[in-house]
Design a protein around this motif. Sequence first.
Motif, PDB file in Angstrom:
ATOM      1  N   GLU A  42       0.954  -1.563   0.023  1.00  0.00           N
ATOM      2  CA  GLU A  42       0.034   0.032  -0.095  1.00  0.00           C
ATOM      3  C   GLU A  42       0.803   1.207   0.205  1.00  0.00           C
ATOM      4  O   GLU A  42       0.692   2.110  -0.840  1.00  0.00           O
ATOM      5  CB  GLU A  42      -0.988  -0.032   1.505  1.00  0.00           C
ATOM      6  N   SER A  43       2.098   1.405   0.895  1.00  0.00           N
ATOM      7  CA  SER A  43       2.734   2.343   0.890  1.00  0.00           C
ATOM      8  C   SER A  43       3.700   2.585  -0.288  1.00  0.00           C
ATOM      9  O   SER A  43       3.463   3.915  -0.804  1.00  0.00           O
ATOM     10  CB  SER A  43       3.974   2.110   1.971  1.00  0.00           C
ATOM     11  N   ASN A  45       2.373   1.625  -3.481  1.00  0.00           N
ATOM     12  CA  ASN A  45       1.481   2.286  -4.288  1.00  0.00           C
ATOM     13  C   ASN A  45       1.096   3.929  -4.110  1.00  0.00           C
ATOM     14  O   ASN A  45       0.864   4.522  -5.068  1.00  0.00           O
ATOM     15  CB  ASN A  45      -0.013   1.431  -4.281  1.00  0.00           C
ATOM     16  N   GLU A  46       0.992   4.117  -2.850  1.00  0.00           N
ATOM     17  CA  GLU A  46       0.808   5.745  -2.591  1.00  0.00           C
ATOM     18  C   GLU A  46       2.074   6.471  -3.123  1.00  0.00           C
ATOM     19  O   GLU A  46       1.651   7.775  -3.564  1.00  0.00           O
ATOM     20  CB  GLU A  46       0.685   5.735  -0.938  1.00  0.00           C
ATOM     21  N   ALA A  50       2.057   9.554  -5.568  1.00  0.00           N
ATOM     22  CA  ALA A  50       2.203  10.903  -5.094  1.00  0.00           C
ATOM     23  C   ALA A  50       3.500  11.515  -6.404  1.00  0.00           C
ATOM     24  O   ALA A  50       3.352  12.592  -6.559  1.00  0.00           O
ATOM     25  CB  ALA A  50       2.947  10.749  -3.945  1.00  0.00           C
ATOM     26  N   ALA A  58       2.262  14.858  -0.429  1.00  0.00           N
ATOM     27  CA  ALA A  58       2.070  13.692  -0.234  1.00  0.00           C
ATOM     28  C   ALA A  58       3.481  12.712  -0.006  1.00  0.00           C
ATOM     29  O   ALA A  58       3.440  11.825   0.661  1.00  0.00           O
ATOM     30  CB  ALA A  58       1.393  12.927  -1.150  1.00  0.00           C
ATOM     31  N   PHE A  62       4.637  10.434   2.904  1.00  0.00           N
ATOM     32  CA  PHE A  62       5.183   9.030   2.754  1.00  0.00           C
ATOM     33  C   PHE A  62       6.367   9.066   3.478  1.00  0.00           C
ATOM     34  O   PHE A  62       6.655   7.958   4.258  1.00  0.00           O
ATOM     35  CB  PHE A  62       5.510   8.990   1.273  1.00  0.00           C
TER      36      PHE A  62
END
Length: 119
Positions: A42-43, A45-46, A50, A58, A62
Amino acid sequence: MRQLYILFLFTGFLLMNGCGSGGENYEQIAREACDCMRPLYESYNELKAAQEDNDAEALQRFAEEMEAVNEEVSACADRIEERYGVLEGEREEQVKAAMQKICPEVIQTLNEAERALVQ
């Protein structure tokens, strides 16, 4: 930013290579490993989103959250290793194969992150 990639990948590979088996239930081990690695998935993908949006705020979030994610994943990996022992050889291959079936999106994303780091 490169240091975050390295931290991210190191944690994922530590988990993939650090868990083991007290019994021989490879699918159960793989499920637990997949659950542990999901925050990394998930991180990453974030982070990609960003970067694509060129969102500096963002990216900063992160960077701040990555330490907590790393701690969470490391603690989870430690629990798996305590439960199942160290994974090596044939058992390692069996768990990796089971992970490919259980959470292919997580494995694919971590492989993508590794390729991005190598470039």
